[in-house]
Design a protein around this motif. Structure first.
Motif, mmCIF file in Angstrom:
data_model
loop_
_atom_site.group_PDB
_atom_site.id
_atom_site.type_symbol
_atom_site.label_atom_id
_atom_site.label_comp_id
_atom_site.label_asym_id
_atom_site.label_seq_id
_atom_site.Cartn_x
_atom_site.Cartn_y
_atom_site.Cartn_z
ATOM 1 N N UNK A 4 -7.489 13.304 -37.751
ATOM 2 C CA UNK A 4 -7.813 13.253 -36.330
ATOM 3 C C UNK A 4 -8.870 12.194 -36.109
ATOM 4 N N UNK A 5 -8.610 11.299 -35.175
ATOM 5 C CA UNK A 5 -9.587 10.299 -34.760
ATOM 6 C C UNK A 5 -10.076 10.751 -33.391
ATOM 7 N N UNK A 6 -11.360 11.025 -33.282
ATOM 8 C CA UNK A 6 -11.950 11.544 -32.054
ATOM 9 C C UNK A 6 -12.753 10.434 -31.379
ATOM 10 N N UNK A 7 -12.445 10.186 -30.109
ATOM 11 C CA UNK A 7 -13.106 9.136 -29.352
ATOM 12 C C UNK A 7 -13.784 9.754 -28.138
ATOM 13 N N UNK A 8 -15.030 9.402 -27.901
ATOM 14 C CA UNK A 8 -15.772 9.934 -26.762
ATOM 15 C C UNK A 8 -16.489 8.836 -26.005
ATOM 16 N N UNK A 12 -12.351 2.448 -21.118
ATOM 17 C CA UNK A 12 -11.176 2.256 -21.968
ATOM 18 C C UNK A 12 -11.026 0.843 -22.527
ATOM 19 N N UNK A 13 -11.879 -0.073 -22.127
ATOM 20 C CA UNK A 13 -11.848 -1.428 -22.687
ATOM 21 C C UNK A 13 -13.048 -1.679 -23.610
ATOM 22 N N UNK A 14 -13.654 -0.612 -24.072
ATOM 23 C CA UNK A 14 -14.847 -0.723 -24.913
ATOM 24 C C UNK A 14 -14.490 -1.088 -26.348
ATOM 25 N N UNK A 15 -15.491 -1.535 -27.076
ATOM 26 C CA UNK A 15 -15.324 -1.804 -28.498
ATOM 27 C C UNK A 15 -14.960 -0.517 -29.232
ATOM 28 N N UNK A 16 -15.530 0.606 -28.814
ATOM 29 C CA UNK A 16 -15.206 1.894 -29.443
ATOM 30 C C UNK A 16 -13.721 2.209 -29.327
ATOM 31 N N UNK A 17 -13.128 1.953 -28.165
ATOM 32 C CA UNK A 17 -11.695 2.177 -27.997
ATOM 33 C C UNK A 17 -10.892 1.261 -28.917
ATOM 34 N N UNK A 18 -11.280 0.011 -28.998
ATOM 35 C CA UNK A 18 -10.570 -0.942 -29.856
ATOM 36 C C UNK A 18 -10.656 -0.515 -31.320
ATOM 37 N N UNK A 19 -11.822 -0.077 -31.750
ATOM 38 C CA UNK A 19 -11.989 0.373 -33.139
ATOM 39 C C UNK A 19 -11.144 1.609 -33.405
ATOM 40 N N UNK A 20 -11.176 2.589 -32.499
ATOM 41 C CA UNK A 20 -10.412 3.827 -32.683
ATOM 42 C C UNK A 20 -8.915 3.529 -32.747
ATOM 43 N N UNK A 21 -8.428 2.664 -31.877
ATOM 44 C CA UNK A 21 -7.003 2.311 -31.877
ATOM 45 C C UNK A 21 -6.615 1.599 -33.170
ATOM 46 N N UNK A 39 -11.391 11.940 -25.634
ATOM 47 C CA UNK A 39 -11.963 13.102 -24.958
ATOM 48 C C UNK A 39 -12.083 12.903 -23.447
ATOM 49 N N UNK A 40 -12.337 11.689 -22.997
ATOM 50 C CA UNK A 40 -12.426 11.435 -21.560
ATOM 51 C C UNK A 40 -11.052 11.506 -20.914
ATOM 52 N N UNK A 41 -10.045 10.937 -21.549
ATOM 53 C CA UNK A 41 -8.686 10.981 -21.001
ATOM 54 C C UNK A 41 -8.142 12.402 -20.989
ATOM 55 N N UNK A 42 -8.584 13.228 -21.932
ATOM 56 C CA UNK A 42 -8.144 14.621 -22.012
ATOM 57 C C UNK A 42 -8.994 15.554 -21.139
ATOM 58 N N UNK A 43 -9.952 14.981 -20.391
ATOM 59 C CA UNK A 43 -10.847 15.754 -19.510
ATOM 60 C C UNK A 43 -11.599 16.847 -20.253
ATOM 61 N N UNK A 44 -12.055 16.533 -21.429
ATOM 62 C CA UNK A 44 -12.817 17.486 -22.235
ATOM 63 C C UNK A 44 -14.157 17.783 -21.569
#
Length: 53
Positions: A4-8, A12-21, A39-44
């Motif tokens: 599981x790769x967890x992103x918080x 959505x254009x952040x470096x964190x998103x690019x790394x997770x993808x 987690x943001x897209x899933x409304x956690x």
């Protein structure tokens, strides 16, 4: 292996998103069963609410 790769991160254009993808893609291409959770897209909601007694 199941991974599981967890992103918080809210942007959505952040470096964190690019790394997770990239991590998810590389692991998937190497034969792993990968689930990417944004987690943001899933409304956690990180707040645990108690019961009203």
């Amino acid at each position: 292996m199941r991974i599981s790769v967890i992103l918080g991160h809210p942007y959505d254009k952040s470096l964190n998103h690019a790394i997770a993808a990239t991590v998810a893609d590389v692991l998937n291409n190497n034969g792993h069963d990968v689930r990417l959770h944004d987690m943001y897209r899933e409304n956690f909601d990180p707040v645990i609410r108690g019961r009203n007694l």
